[in-house]
Scaffold this active site. Structure first.
Site, mmCIF file in Angstrom:
data_model
loop_
_atom_site.group_PDB
_atom_site.id
_atom_site.type_symbol
_atom_site.label_atom_id
_atom_site.label_comp_id
_atom_site.label_asym_id
_atom_site.label_seq_id
_atom_site.Cartn_x
_atom_site.Cartn_y
_atom_site.Cartn_z
ATOM 1 N N GLU A 1 -27.487 -18.571 45.496
ATOM 2 C CA GLU A 1 -28.421 -17.461 45.753
ATOM 3 C C GLU A 1 -28.646 -17.323 47.256
ATOM 4 O O GLU A 1 -29.364 -18.136 47.839
ATOM 5 C CB GLU A 1 -29.784 -17.755 45.124
ATOM 6 C CG GLU A 1 -29.824 -17.715 43.634
ATOM 7 C CD GLU A 1 -31.263 -17.563 43.147
ATOM 8 O OE1 GLU A 1 -31.485 -16.704 42.306
ATOM 9 O OE2 GLU A 1 -32.155 -18.290 43.639
ATOM 10 N N ALA B 1 -34.714 -12.604 38.243
ATOM 11 C CA ALA B 1 -36.163 -12.657 38.069
ATOM 12 C C ALA B 1 -36.757 -11.264 38.039
ATOM 13 O O ALA B 1 -37.111 -10.734 36.985
ATOM 14 C CB ALA B 1 -36.792 -13.494 39.179
ATOM 15 N N SER B 2 -36.864 -10.627 39.208
ATOM 16 C CA SER B 2 -37.649 -9.399 39.301
ATOM 17 C C SER B 2 -37.121 -8.279 38.421
ATOM 18 O O SER B 2 -37.909 -7.453 37.946
ATOM 19 C CB SER B 2 -37.746 -8.937 40.760
ATOM 20 O OG SER B 2 -36.483 -8.939 41.391
ATOM 21 N N HIS C 1 -34.651 -24.680 43.562
ATOM 22 C CA HIS C 1 -34.673 -23.223 43.747
ATOM 23 C C HIS C 1 -35.040 -22.907 45.195
ATOM 24 O O HIS C 1 -35.770 -23.665 45.846
ATOM 25 C CB HIS C 1 -35.674 -22.571 42.777
ATOM 26 C CG HIS C 1 -35.588 -21.074 42.779
ATOM 27 N ND1 HIS C 1 -36.227 -20.299 43.713
ATOM 28 C CD2 HIS C 1 -34.911 -20.220 41.981
ATOM 29 C CE1 HIS C 1 -35.947 -19.025 43.491
ATOM 30 N NE2 HIS C 1 -35.145 -18.941 42.436
ATOM 31 N N ASN D 1 -35.879 -16.046 35.341
ATOM 32 C CA ASN D 1 -36.913 -16.852 35.974
ATOM 33 C C ASN D 1 -38.161 -15.984 36.164
ATOM 34 O O ASN D 1 -38.107 -14.970 36.875
ATOM 35 C CB ASN D 1 -36.378 -17.350 37.326
ATOM 36 C CG ASN D 1 -37.379 -18.157 38.113
ATOM 37 O OD1 ASN D 1 -38.458 -18.471 37.636
ATOM 38 N ND2 ASN D 1 -37.002 -18.488 39.340
ATOM 39 N N LEU D 2 -39.251 -16.384 35.554
ATOM 40 C CA LEU D 2 -40.479 -15.575 35.661
ATOM 41 C C LEU D 2 -41.293 -15.899 36.912
ATOM 42 O O LEU D 2 -42.309 -15.247 37.171
ATOM 43 C CB LEU D 2 -41.341 -15.756 34.399
ATOM 44 C CG LEU D 2 -40.669 -15.381 33.080
ATOM 45 C CD1 LEU D 2 -41.660 -15.486 31.930
ATOM 46 C CD2 LEU D 2 -40.065 -13.985 33.147
ATOM 47 N N LYS D 3 -40.872 -16.924 37.649
ATOM 48 C CA LYS D 3 -41.573 -17.325 38.892
ATOM 49 C C LYS D 3 -43.082 -17.377 38.602
ATOM 50 O O LYS D 3 -43.499 -17.947 37.608
ATOM 51 C CB LYS D 3 -41.192 -16.375 40.035
ATOM 52 C CG LYS D 3 -39.669 -16.335 40.243
ATOM 53 C CD LYS D 3 -39.231 -15.666 41.522
ATOM 54 C CE LYS D 3 -37.709 -15.791 41.678
ATOM 55 N NZ LYS D 3 -37.191 -15.255 42.931
ATOM 56 N N ILE E 1 -32.810 -12.280 47.607
ATOM 57 C CA ILE E 1 -33.705 -12.503 46.472
ATOM 58 C C ILE E 1 -34.820 -11.461 46.472
ATOM 59 O O ILE E 1 -35.467 -11.213 47.494
ATOM 60 C CB ILE E 1 -34.303 -13.930 46.517
ATOM 61 C CG1 ILE E 1 -33.205 -14.959 46.246
ATOM 62 C CG2 ILE E 1 -35.437 -14.084 45.508
ATOM 63 C CD1 ILE E 1 -33.664 -16.406 46.375
HETATM 64 O O1 LIG Z 1 -34.556 -17.176 40.279
HETATM 65 C C1 LIG Z 1 -34.191 -16.036 40.513
HETATM 66 C C2 LIG Z 1 -33.736 -15.613 41.807
HETATM 67 O O2 LIG Z 1 -34.517 -16.087 42.855
HETATM 68 C C3 LIG Z 1 -33.401 -14.158 41.915
HETATM 69 O O3 LIG Z 1 -34.563 -13.377 41.978
HETATM 70 P P1 LIG Z 1 -34.389 -11.767 41.876
HETATM 71 O O4 LIG Z 1 -33.627 -11.503 40.619
HETATM 72 O O5 LIG Z 1 -35.777 -11.258 41.842
HETATM 73 O O6 LIG Z 1 -33.617 -11.346 43.095
#
Ligand SMILES: O=C[C@H](O)COP(=O)(O)O
Length: 214
Positions: free
Chosen positions: A133, A194-195, A85, A6-8, A138
């Protein structure tokens, strides 16, 4: 294992990350996909990487200014969408409506939830998969599979009680191949992260590390 990145709204190059996802996917039995911001879906899908939306709205064609229509997202090249999400929470009726809207447009759905009780409710809506999650983990770099393995195992059990065909992903703090293996050992069918990739200096190397033990 399904690895969904997920690139947010991180300030990464979505096309470059998508190209890395596409290239690394070709080297592994794991299924890799990327979920860019809505405005980047078309360019990301054109790379050939499996592309997901981060959100669609529970609407049909019509008077819905500023909304994301499932059919438009599918037309742009997405094959699935996240729903609910932690950073885009919905009411239960809207989660259900979003799953229906996505099904109407032939989009797969992953419904996110905070905890095993919510996972059971999410699985009852008939998504392709659910993702547990814990919000507090996160973006921390502390993997849920280490910090709170019970929540993953309990989520897997909760989903299986409702619908054994619904796969369970886990997310929060996942960044290494060992984290992915640990998630699989707890019964997860994949990871949502994501991160660890979007903020990596070398996203392709981060992806290669994620799938190396698989
Ligand atoms: O969509 C991804 C999640 O919110 C996890 O984020 P993260 O991998 O940065 O902890």
């Amino acid at each position: 294992m399904f690895v969904l990145v997920n690139l947010k709204t991180y300030p990464c190059d979505p096309v470059a990350v998508a190209e890395a996802v596409r290239d690394v996917d070709e080297t592994t039995d794991a299924r890799l996909a990327v979920a860019p911001a809505a405005t980047h879906i078309e360019r990301v899908a054109e790379t050939g990487a499996e592309t997901w939306a981060q959100h669609v709205d529970p609407i049909d064609h019509g008077s819905n200014t500023g909304h994301a229509l499932a059919e438009h997202v599918a037309d742009a090249g997405a094959v699935g969408t996240l729903v609910n999400h932690s950073e885009r929470r919905l009411k239960l009726a809207d989660i259900d409506g979003t799953v229906r809207a996505a099904q109407r447009a032939d989009l797969e759905t992953i419904v996110c939830a905070n905890n095993p009780a919510q996972i059971g409710a999410a699985a009852a809506l008939g998504p392709y998969a659910v993702a547990v999650e814990p919000p507090e983990l996160i973006g921390t770099g502390t993997p849920v599979s280490q910090a709170d393995p019970d929540v993953v195992e309990d989520a897997v059990a909760a989903a299986a009680d409702v619908d054994p065909d619904v796969s369970v992903l886990c997310g929060a703090g996942i960044s290494t191949g060992d984290d992915v293996v640990a998630a699989g050992d707890l019964g997860a069918g994949g990871v949502l992260l994501a991160s660890g990739v979007a903020k990596a200096d070398d996203p392709k190397a981060a992806l290669e590390d994620l799938v190396a033990p698989l």
